[in-house]
Scaffold this active site. Structure first.
Site, PDB file in Angstrom:
ATOM      1  N   ASP A 167      54.899  75.416  55.202  1.00 30.40           N
ATOM      2  CA  ASP A 167      53.924  74.733  56.041  1.00 30.40           C
ATOM      3  C   ASP A 167      54.099  75.208  57.483  1.00 30.40           C
ATOM      4  OD1 ASP A 167      52.192  73.043  57.258  1.00 30.40           O
ATOM      5  OD2 ASP A 167      53.361  71.220  56.950  1.00 30.40           O
ATOM      6  N   GLU A 180      51.979  65.835  39.155  1.00 32.64           N
ATOM      7  CA  GLU A 180      51.599  64.673  39.958  1.00 32.64           C
ATOM      8  C   GLU A 180      50.512  65.022  40.971  1.00 32.64           C
ATOM      9  OE1 GLU A 180      54.614  62.914  42.450  1.00 32.64           O
ATOM     10  OE2 GLU A 180      53.150  61.577  43.365  1.00 32.64           O
ATOM     11  N   ASP A 217      52.553  74.727  61.274  1.00 34.05           N
ATOM     12  CA  ASP A 217      51.736  73.768  61.989  1.00 34.05           C
ATOM     13  C   ASP A 217      51.790  74.106  63.477  1.00 34.05           C
ATOM     14  OD1 ASP A 217      50.759  71.489  63.281  1.00 34.05           O
ATOM     15  OD2 ASP A 217      51.238  70.277  61.513  1.00 34.05           O
TER      16      ASP A 217
END
Lengths: 522, 520
Positions: free
Chosen positions: B187, B122, B189
């Site tokens: 991730d 996807e 951040d």
């Protein structure tokens, strides 16, 4: 003509499969099941005949046991905590009183399963055989009943794993060892040299390793880390290049993972075979009935339960109503009012709660629009509007399946979901705040009673977060609770332990508005 | 006309399919080129202006994806389309001339021949009007680049490989579309560090606070390699204030969600939000992963926390430090000392703790407790803070490497995981810079009167295609993007090689364990 031999009907093109097809109608040759061990991995399906009555009764008995487990999870409020607790206790050869007290009598009554040692004749005792057969059959019946949807499958696997774990831990060590040996797990022993080389790392990584100091005495095994996710998750095992070093006493984790994995795989297969059962009009109704029973065990809360008929619930009344909110929602509300902002998971938790108390989508959008005061309409529309509508099931995904969006979160859900990180406010203050911050939050909401605060501290220490929350509720509504008890308008079941934020709100609201609107509790 | 494709001839151009190896649709004229250079410069200035205020998407992280598992919407047209910050023409030029479609294809396909690894993968596109288009998939590298050029998204994300083509999901019965594999992702951040960094806040970063990302990469990379045995780990700059890790080993790609959760939780040490009090609570003895991480982090703590961030400077900051120390008498003494010297730097305050403790100021002091508390403080101020939700679910989408961050214009380039300290986010090229680099290079070549060059600009629309002729530079080679693409390619080469030997092994295993396959 009617008695036409079966094989005639077989499509000529498929004649190659004739033998195979024939087998389906051949007289079965059953493998007589032996139950040498109390525990069962349920790898081999039962093949003997049982009556329909037995079929239903056995399955119901098992279900009762499992529903209780589900309920116990709910009451002890967090599966993870239960798991951790059971785990810790098992090091001390102690079983958690709560779980045991709850499950034991019920298991004894509905699904007794005694060890070989309980009988002089050992495994060949007929009573033990019957018990084990019943256990075995009921498991497979429920497999049929619960393989239909993924949700059921997941919950079934969870409950069965808990049940297995519970029994596994109560098994005596000799039988447990015999059982493990019968499983033929592929474990690689850690050699003497390697063990010495790893030395401290191994002991430091493994809880209890230091205390027991049994590096030499106990066998250690190397397995792929994927097979002991529970140990990895708790950082309770040494890892090196993808291998987990597990001491013999941590077998439980490995075996449970194996049990779960095998059951999951088997359920997938069962679900594929299920459509063929549709033709059997004797079994299907029973199975449907069974899975419905289980359905009510976990979702004790139905979507509309928190709604109070006729209560004025609009965007403008939320501030006023927030006095009835449980601490988690009050904290979200206060933070929202203070910062004019809430992060995603906080918004989600709060939106679903507001939906649960009966706030309409339109009002909810107005509420959030006004609350995010630093945002322009454009920003609000592009960043937040969609989430709120999504939570209400107004947009997103497949229109036929989204229904009315997500149900409001239960305490269990809030306690077990990922807790808040930096800048986040969702979760349960009793669990996710430090005790000092929790106490000052409580004080800021008007809870000053020393006894209550002390009680809360103790509850939180024992990780009984919901008890703490209920304690505060009971204190805040003391007078009204006393009144409804005395005049008998509310039964005991109306005052059960609260395990859902929306129940908290509704009960608090009704108690404070006794006699005002016509109440329709339950 | 190099990259400044004017918007009105856009449809015409992509209607006619820019095939990677096809001849260019347009022929550049010299005058056109000069014009575009001017445009470029203008655009550069314009962009600079726009970069300053861009802090509102801080809450964005994939919030439309991670709610439960119900399929989120296909396209979310927002009622008010906000204009994208990067010029759409520049974006298109970037995709045409610089974006390494073929490499991305090979990376996700794990080989050269198109397979379901890529076909059922996807992609989720954020369009120029901020609408969000999910469940896109492409059969081949050519189709991939063609469609991206057609849609010209402001950025796009990569999701899992499904058991069927995600585009066909509507023809499948409800819930039949299942994710089967995706890289294990992490991730980091910098907004999650707001309580321990003093130099910047929210979306802003500087070299000083980037050190937090550097140390996080070092700690996580080491754990993934040494503990979990993963080898193919790619770190990518997220374009503004963080970094992503893509763990591409086959073993990692196939992990079910509960195993992903296990890893995320294994790596998570700093827990809880602003109200949770002490956020690092660890059992003793320390797990080897934590002792090793401490060894990595201690020098960073000394440099970054104590000096660069000066994290205990103000009295509130010092108070927070004291709250994490165990002994009341010692705390009182420290508080008194620090109150008398308001500007005392953090490094001195940190050494004060041990100095006063040694001086025997407190009779109740437990030296072990103090030592443990100090280690916990080091962890609380430096240990990686991962957004664990991203790692836990296979279906989570993550921004593709090499797309452009719409806010900063910077390209999401790979970071060398072995030497993260060499990476400086502030020198990562932006789209505009890269495009002018091409122009500058071309102009330079032109002035040197190399005849072959006239054709070069367009020939390299297919920047990834095999260079025709012996030496025809592809556009990326003319820019500062080159080292990053080279690194990406060598990463892919390693991955594909491992994949091949894996397949061979698996093939053998299958025959060997034939009977066992019937186990249940």
């Amino acid at each position: 003509m009617i008695r036409q031999p079966i094989h005639r009907r077989i499509d000529p093109k498929r004649r190659a499969n004739l033998d195979h097809k024939k087998q389906q109608f051949a007289t079965p040759t059953y493998k007589q099941q032996e139950y040498p061990n109390r525990l069962n991995f349920y790898d081999v399906p039962p093949t003997a005949e049982i009556t329909l009555e037995q079929f239903e009764q056995w399955a119901i008995d098992r279900l009762k046991g499992m529903m209780l487990i589900a309920k116990t999870i709910l009451v002890t409020n967090s599966r993870i905590i239960v798991l951790a607790e059971i785990e810790t206790c098992s090091y001390r050869n102690k079983t958690p009183e709560e779980t045991e007290a709850h499950i034991n009598p019920l298991l004894q009554k509905n699904l007794p399963l005694f060890a070989n040692t309980s009988s002089a004749a050992g495994a060949s005792d007929q009573k033990l055989k019957d018990e084990r057969q019943k256990d075995h059959y009921s498991h497979f019946i429920l497999r049929l009943a619960f393989s239909a949807t993924e949700d059921l499958q997941r919950r079934f696997v969870r409950a069965e794993t808990m049940l297995f774990k519970f029994r596994f831990q109560k098994d005596d060590s000799r039988e447990r060892r015999a059982f493990i040996e019968s499983l033929n797990l592929d474990w690689q022993a850690v050699g003497e040299d390697e063990r010495l080389e790893l030395g401290d790392s191994l002991l430091n990584a493994t809880p209890g390793g230091r205390r027991l100091d049994r590096l030499d005495e106990e066998p250690w095994y190397k397995v792929d880390w994927e097979r002991v996710p529970e140990l990895v998750e708790r950082r309770a095992v040494y890892l090196k290049k993808g291998k987990a070093y597990v001491p013999a006493r941590e077998q439980l984790s490995v075996i449970l993972a194996e049990f779960t994995a095998r059951l999951e795989r088997a359920l997938k297969l069962t679900s594929r075979a299920l459509p063929r059962l549709d033709e059997d009009d004797r079994l299907t109704p029973i199975l449907n009935h069974l899975s419905k029973n289980f359905g009510s065990a976990e979702s004790v809360y139905s979507e509309d339960e928190g709604v109070i008929e006729g209560a004025p619930i609009t965007a403008a009344s939320i501030d006023h109503l927030s006095q009835h909110f449980p601490l988690c929602m009050r904290s979200l509300h206060t933070t929202l009012r203070k910062n004019g902002h809430l992060k995603h998971f906080g918004r989600l938790q709060y939106t679903l709660f507001l939906k649960g108390i009966g706030l309409s989508l339109e009002d909810c959008l107005i509420f959030w629009r006004q609350a995010f005061r630093g945002y322009t309409d454009d920003e609000f529309n592009s960043k937040l509007r969609y989430n709120v509508r999504h939570a209400y099931g107004d947009v997103g995904g497949d229109a036929n399946r989204r229904g009315r969006g997500y149900p409001p979160y239960s305490c269990q859900r809030i306690l077990n979901d990922t807790g808040p990180g930096t800048g986040q406010t969702h979760g349960c203050p009793y669990r996710h705040f430090s005790v000092d911050n929790l106490i000052s939050l409580l004080q800021s909401t008007g809870v000053h009673d020393k006894d209550v605060l002390r009680g809360v501290r103790e509850d939180v220490e024992k990780t009984r977060y919901h008890i703490a929350c209920n304690r505060v509720f009971e204190w805040a509504n003391k007078a009204d609770i006393k009144r409804v008890k005395e005049d008998g308008t509310w039964s005991q079941s109306d005052l059960d332990t609260i395990v859902h934020p929306n129940t908290y709100f509704k009960r608090s609201y009704l108690l404070k508005n006794l006699g005002n609107p016509p109440k329709d509790e339950k | 006309m190099p990259h400044s494709v004017s918007s009105n001839d856009l449809p015409e151009q992509d209607g006619d399919d820019i095939l990677p190896d096809a001849p260019p649709a347009e022929i550049a004229s010299d005058s056109g080129k000069e014009e575009s250079d001017v445009e470029n410069r203008k655009m550069g200035i314009k962009l600079e202006d726009m970069f300053s205020d861009d802090e509102e998407d801080q809450d964005f992280p994939h919030s439309n994806v991670n709610i439960e598992s119900s399929p989120p919407p296909d396209a979310v047209p927002t009622s008010v389309p906000t204009p994208s910050k990067i010029d759409t023409d520049a974006m298109l030029a970037f995709y045409q001339r610089l974006f390494p479609f073929r490499s991305i294809f090979q990376w996700l396909n794990h080989g050269i021949i198109p397979s379901s690894d890529f076909r059922n993968r996807e992609f989720a596109l954020t369009l120029q009007n901020d609408a969000y288009l999910r469940y896109q998939s492409y059969a081949t590298a050519d189709q991939f680049s063609k469609e991206i050029l057609k849609i010209n998204p402001s950025r796009f994300e990569i999701g899992p490989e499904y058991n069927a083509n995600p585009r066909d999901r509507k023809t499948l019965r409800g819930g039949q579309l299942k994710p089967v594999s995706k890289e294990l992702v992490f991730d980091i951040d910098l907004t999650d560090y707001d309580d321990v960094r003093t130099c910047c806040a929210k979306a802003n970063i500087c070299e000083k606070c980037w050190a937090f990302v550097t140390m996080a990469i070092e700690v996580v990379d080491t754990a993934l390699r040494d503990d979990f045995g993963f080898e193919h780990i790619m770190w990518v700059y997220s374009g503004r204030r963080g970094a992503h890790a893509w763990v591409c080993d086959q073993r990692a790609r196939q992990l079910p969600d509960d195993r992903r959760r296990a890893i995320a939780s294994y790596l998570e040490i700093v827990r809880g939000g602003d109200k949770s009090g002490k956020r690092v609570n660890l059992k003793r003895p320390l797990h080897p992963h934590i002792s090793r991480s401490l060894d990595i982090l201690k020098p960073y703590f000394a440099r970054t926390t104590l000096v660069d961030q000066d994290a205990f400077l103000s009295s509130e900051q010092a108070e927070r430090l004291l709250a994490l120390l165990p002994d009341k008498t010692l705390n009182d003494a420290l508080r008194k000392k620090w109150e008398s010297a308001p500007d005392r730097p953090s490094a001195s305050k940190w050494t004060d703790i041990d100095a006063l403790a040694k001086a025997g100021i407190s009779s109740t002091l437990n030296p072990t407790a103090l030592k443990d508390a100090k280690l916990d403080i080091v962890l609380e101020y430096t240990y990686p803070r991962l957004d664990s939700e991203v790692s836990k679910k296979m279906i989570h989408l993550l921004k593709s490497p090499f797309v452009v961050h719409p806010g900063t214009g910077r390209v999401c380039v790979p970071i060398d995981g072995r030497h993260p300290e060499e990476f400086n986010p502030l020198t990562v090229p932006t789209v505009t810079e890269l495009l002018s680099e091409i122009d500058a290079w071309d102009a330079n070549q032109h002035s040197q009167n190399v005849p072959a060059d006239a054709m070069d600009g367009e020939g390299s629309i297919a920047n990834d295609s095999d260079a025709r002729g012996a030496r025809k530079l592809q556009d990326f080679e003319k820019t500062s993007l080159k080292p990053y693409i080279d690194r990406f390619r060598s990463f892919i080469a390693g991955l594909i090689k491992a994949e091949k030997s894996n397949k061979r092994e698996r093939g053998e295993e299958e025959t060997a364990s034939g009977p066992d396959a019937m186990e249940f």
